[in-house]
Design a protein around this motif. Sequence first.
Motif, mmCIF file in Angstrom:
data_model
loop_
_atom_site.group_PDB
_atom_site.id
_atom_site.type_symbol
_atom_site.label_atom_id
_atom_site.label_comp_id
_atom_site.label_asym_id
_atom_site.label_seq_id
_atom_site.Cartn_x
_atom_site.Cartn_y
_atom_site.Cartn_z
ATOM 1 N N TRP A 1 -6.135 5.123 0.666
ATOM 2 C CA TRP A 1 -6.770 3.799 0.679
ATOM 3 C C TRP A 1 -6.951 3.356 2.130
ATOM 4 N N ALA B 1 0.214 11.837 -2.739
ATOM 5 C CA ALA B 1 0.025 10.380 -2.853
ATOM 6 C C ALA B 1 -0.174 9.980 -4.320
ATOM 7 N N PRO B 2 0.290 8.814 -4.742
ATOM 8 C CA PRO B 2 1.095 7.878 -3.967
ATOM 9 C C PRO B 2 2.558 8.309 -3.925
ATOM 10 N N SER C 1 -12.082 4.865 2.128
ATOM 11 C CA SER C 1 -11.034 5.700 1.558
ATOM 12 C C SER C 1 -11.348 7.165 1.822
ATOM 13 N N ALA D 1 0.849 -1.200 0.000
ATOM 14 C CA ALA D 1 0.000 0.000 0.000
ATOM 15 C C ALA D 1 0.878 1.241 0.000
ATOM 16 N N ARG D 2 0.745 1.989 -1.070
ATOM 17 C CA ARG D 2 1.599 3.174 -1.223
ATOM 18 C C ARG D 2 0.786 4.444 -1.216
ATOM 19 N N ASP D 3 -0.474 4.314 -0.890
ATOM 20 C CA ASP D 3 -1.363 5.469 -0.953
ATOM 21 C C ASP D 3 -2.244 5.487 0.289
ATOM 22 N N GLU E 1 4.319 -0.032 2.697
ATOM 23 C CA GLU E 1 4.732 0.175 1.305
ATOM 24 C C GLU E 1 5.925 -0.666 0.862
ATOM 25 N N HIS F 1 10.713 4.336 -4.768
ATOM 26 C CA HIS F 1 10.194 4.557 -6.123
ATOM 27 C C HIS F 1 11.329 4.461 -7.151
ATOM 28 N N TYR G 1 6.241 6.843 -2.226
ATOM 29 C CA TYR G 1 6.888 5.773 -1.460
ATOM 30 C C TYR G 1 8.383 5.892 -1.640
ATOM 31 N N GLY H 1 -6.307 5.603 -4.717
ATOM 32 C CA GLY H 1 -6.499 5.163 -3.337
ATOM 33 C C GLY H 1 -7.960 4.872 -3.018
ATOM 34 N N ALA I 1 -3.094 -1.276 -5.009
ATOM 35 C CA ALA I 1 -2.676 -0.284 -6.004
ATOM 36 C C ALA I 1 -3.887 0.419 -6.620
#
Length: 737
Positions: free
Chosen positions: A154, A565-566, A480, A149-151, A163, A571, A568, A206, A202
Amino acid sequence: MKIRRFAMLIVAMAVGTSAMAQSLDIDQRVEELLQKMTLEEKIGQMNQVSAGYQAIDAISNGQVGSILNVVDPVEINAVQRAAVEKSRLGIPLLVSRDVIHGFRTIFPIPIGLASTFDPALVERGARVAAIEATASGVRWTFSPMLDIARDPRWGRVAEGSGEDPYLDIQMGVAMVKGYQGDNFADPTCMAACVKHFVGYGAAEGGRDYNTTMISERALRNVYFPAFKACIEAGALTLMTSFNDVDGLPSTGNDWLLRNVLREEWGFDGMVVTDWNSSGEMIAHGFADDLKDATKISINAGVDMDMMSYGFIQHAKALVEEGKLSEQTIDAAVRNILRLKFRLGLFENPYVDESLARKVAYAPEHLAAAKQAAIESAILLQNNDNVLPLAKGSTILVTGPMADAPYEQLGTWAFDGEEQHTVTPLKALGAHFNVINVPTLTHSRDKSTANFKGAVRAAKKADAVVVFVGEEAILSGEAHSLSDLDLQGAQSELIAAMRSTGKPVVVVVIAGRPLTIEQDANNCDAILYSFHPGTMGGEALADLLAGVAVPSGKLPMTFLRDAGQAPFYYNHPMTGRPNNGSETLLNDIPMKAGQTSLGCTSYYLDTGYGPWLPFGYGLSYTTFEYSNLTLDKSVLNKSDYIHIDFDLTNTGEREATEVVQIYVRDLVGSVVRPVKELKGFMRVTLKPGETKHLMYDLPVSDLAFWNRDMEYVVEPGKFQLWVAGDSASGEPLDFIVK
Ligand code: BGC
């Protein structure tokens, strides 16, 4: 020494032989049973329903293989009796439940467990959950959730490990081991279910259940590894995800379920859909109707249908019409029966009805939950060492999360009972003279009515502790958010407390990383606690009083603004990285030339970086890293990178540091991440103590799926960091030949 090794070898061979004999035995029993089954009975095994007593007739008729959401042992035994004693072949039911972060004793939500960077503790937590849940008759949980989870928009970031793929692997494997224990047939073994396969985290923007677009390479490098590792660790079941990846809903994706899962990874466990994810392929526009969805799901490799009722209604006709082969059905049923035999359900279908209440909230369970809540809290700010607060001092306690027993349990605490929850307000009295002025009845409350009273009371206190955050319902599935600032009037409350001139400590109890940089300017200290569960109050009180010292680290990047967002830490490198020379909105001259700002990758308003990086977390002491060396600067692919360094506790308290090891592959056949976590360890040091530490990182751990979609270590230049977070430290260079 030699004799001992030889003896161990014989023991290992004996264990191996008996495991093999057991699995041969199980395969034989599966075949024998399968031979006796009618097509209807086979399809019945593939049907999972959310019901107990209501399904008793269907169970007696062999039309149900598994139930979910029943936790009363009396009811579980009753429906089990229908399966074992009334149905023609007496095949026991598999009883399941979402036991995600504890059953009765609720542990911190999984993102909080990940913040501990302590797999052994997480394994212990999962064992506690299994002991409590299996005592009720639940032998299958839908956990761990392995979705990267990078966002933080969510809501389900609450339920995963954040992440990073490496951290995800460590936490996922720990949970699988904890749930399942050492022996599947032990009545306290609860089958794990790795979910949601795949890419669910993903979701675009989100927004839960949304579409995803993930390349095969990203699936293999980022989203698959934890699933593969957990399967290698013995995870018995897997759940498909709701989402599509590049147009293919997972429940109908035979490449995922057959080619990757079964053929590449050799998974011999059971695959279940998510709740009606087979039926939802109609809404996706991927299936005509429920019959079509059933055909697609079973052909794709699904074994069990959770709650679409499509399999039970349509599979028989599909076989008769030649659209589904009975061999495909047989393969699915084998996977289901194998699981039931493995769990010893045929020998041991019932549960002792008096056990559940005896084991719930056992003192050692509460102690483990408290330790997890302590280790999961992350100290984000501590100006002038305002924390810990002096024991016996007078503190004003206020804010909507100070005494919110239900809310601090977090998402997926179906079976946790709020009357067993210790809130911070309840626990703080053991350390402080507490003045309590309730403000804001819940986190969305906008009424500033009691603020004046709180401000007045603060005058009598040595410090103010404000408990803010999110109610449980604001995170988790389907929850969300597009704005991640504190809800309601919580920021105003913090500002009002600031105006008193007293030291202000903010404790955030929430389900996701919130954007609280602006609030950080209005307080001295911030302790962040992802919904900490049953023992959260005692844990936070101990931390505020310095009886315990924070050691948690961020499992996700903390953003300045949801618009980032997103974002991380790991990246891929861009062609125009920003190297700190960002011109922000207020500094842009009028009529500045189009290219005058430098053309690098950043936001004009929030700049390049996030608020706080992955891996970040302060302590009540400080740590210094020194003398970092690698034994070789040129390595072969079969070598280990031998890392040596010193870690010193430069402060005045004994404390634990989470040492993190990051690597960067400088040039690849495809663009590589700017950094990747490759290892971590928790190290406890006394004040002033220095420890010489070593870590052996196999060069093979630098492998990735490259341009030719091969999993290889590509020769070339690398950098390595050992640091307390993902943004600190100086790298060492090395080369892999
Ligand atoms: C969730 C799953 C969960 C299932 C059963 C679904 O809505 O996505 O994670 O295990 O429900 O409750």
